[in-house]
Design an enzyme around this catalytic site. Sequence first.
Site, PDB file in Angstrom:
ATOM      1  N   GLY A  93       1.060  -1.245   0.001  1.00 39.84           N
ATOM      2  CA  GLY A  93       0.320  -0.595   0.022  1.00 39.84           C
ATOM      3  C   GLY A  93       1.321   1.657  -0.399  1.00 39.84           C
ATOM      4  CD  GLU A  94       1.829   5.987  -3.420  1.00 42.18           C
ATOM      5  OE1 GLU A  94       2.029   6.980  -3.640  1.00 42.18           O
ATOM      6  OE2 GLU A  94       1.718   5.434  -4.080  1.00 42.18           O
ATOM      7  N   GLY A  95       0.686   5.493   1.529  1.00 43.83           N
ATOM      8  CA  GLY A  95       0.111   6.635   2.385  1.00 43.83           C
ATOM      9  C   GLY A  95       0.935   7.758   2.279  1.00 43.83           C
ATOM     10  CG  PHE A  97       3.340   9.034   6.745  1.00 41.98           C
ATOM     11  CD1 PHE A  97       3.261   8.459   8.137  1.00 41.98           C
ATOM     12  CD2 PHE A  97       2.778  10.097   6.766  1.00 41.98           C
ATOM     13  CE1 PHE A  97       2.582   8.971   8.862  1.00 41.98           C
ATOM     14  CE2 PHE A  97       2.686  10.845   7.749  1.00 41.98           C
ATOM     15  CZ  PHE A  97       1.687  10.347   8.748  1.00 41.98           C
ATOM     16  N   GLY A  98       4.537   7.638   2.964  1.00 44.73           N
ATOM     17  CA  GLY A  98       5.859   6.230   1.607  1.00 44.73           C
ATOM     18  C   GLY A  98       4.584   5.433   1.692  1.00 44.73           C
ATOM     19  CE  LYS A 124       6.147   4.325   8.346  1.00 46.62           C
ATOM     20  NZ  LYS A 124       4.984   4.617   9.328  1.00 46.62           N
ATOM     21  CG  ASP A 219      -3.920   9.582  12.442  1.00 49.38           C
ATOM     22  OD1 ASP A 219      -5.336  10.109  12.954  1.00 49.38           O
ATOM     23  OD2 ASP A 219      -2.542   9.935  12.269  1.00 49.38           O
TER      24      ASP A 219
END
Length: 388
Positions: A93-95, A97-98, A124, A219
């Site tokens: 996956g990608e978010g 942050f990276g 990550k 968060d």
Amino acid sequence: MYWREHDATGYNSNFHKSPLCSCPDHLFASSLASNVSNNTTHSTVPSGISSLGSLPTHHRTEGEIFSSPNLKAFSFKELKNATKNFRPDTLLGEGDFGCVFKGWIDETTLTASRPGSGIAVAIKNLKPNGFQGREDWLTEVNNLGQLSHPNLVLLIGYCTEGENRFLVHEFMPRGSLESHLFRRGAQPLTWEIRMKVAVGAAKGLTFLHEAKSQVIYGDFRSAKILLDADYNAKLSYIGLANASPTRDNYDTHVATVFMGVQGYAAPEYISTGELTAKSDVYSFGVVLLELLSGRRAMDYYSNNGIRCSLVDWAKPYLGNKRKLFSIMDTKLGGQYPQKGAYTVATLALLCLNPEAKARPKMSAVLVTLEKLESAAKPGTKYTETESL
């Protein structure tokens, strides 16, 4: 204050593959706390990793953070070998942050191993110009490198070679709670599993809040609750709530760099930017609403023609035993105890109190949820005529 866009660091929830991520040439590369900690949860954890207790009360240098005996310093070459040169099919996956890749390491030596052998890990990386800066990355290494609990995702090691910044976590095969609740085509979670997940997440938050040096998650949301093969819940990414461990304001809880996700943030945080343990409690109440309703906190709903949040939309129903069924997740198919659902709804209301001081502590929330989990027996058939 501005809101951070939703990220998909829970691996399999609504991510998109990016040439930047898939191409290696572009890689940017307390007694209650004790009781909770002693409650074992099945997990595949490397035998080469030991566990520690709470965070120190003083700020630490980068050298102290990186010298932790509980963390392995991986080389960039080792991570390339573990992921077969970051092959596109290892991208989870990608978010913001990276990207997160799946890799394999030997359980004892923690060296790279063949896919399918040893243990799976989530690797990550940090975008050089991404949302998470170096100080925040250091905070995550500092926090997760010293905190060990069955309901926290284990940090195995890191890579800080050249410009590369990577974290190596235990792999959570069932991905995020968010994915199970909202991904199209996902197998619906039963009431029993939802209670199990709620209890696991509550244990993780309780441990952080009751630690000798308190940690505020800051968060908390369904995307940050990851599930192992047995649906045991673990909290991921504990980094931004406290100030950086290398700065003098380590003991403060005013979020100068943190940006929450709209829909989960407590009202006092929105107005002042100050985070407390009760801010986490509010966010936990929002996740309880998601578990009850199967609806996203970040979406908008109509209340008599007025656009509102999930919290504002659901509140009028939570305290009414007869109306509660109208907001329950239809994917449950009516298979839930009405008394138990009403108890969760009442608990959510308490967590969502606009006044932070009036919200319960996570330890009290956990006690209630554990009773509900004990009463939720797998295979039980519920009827619509169940007495309230």
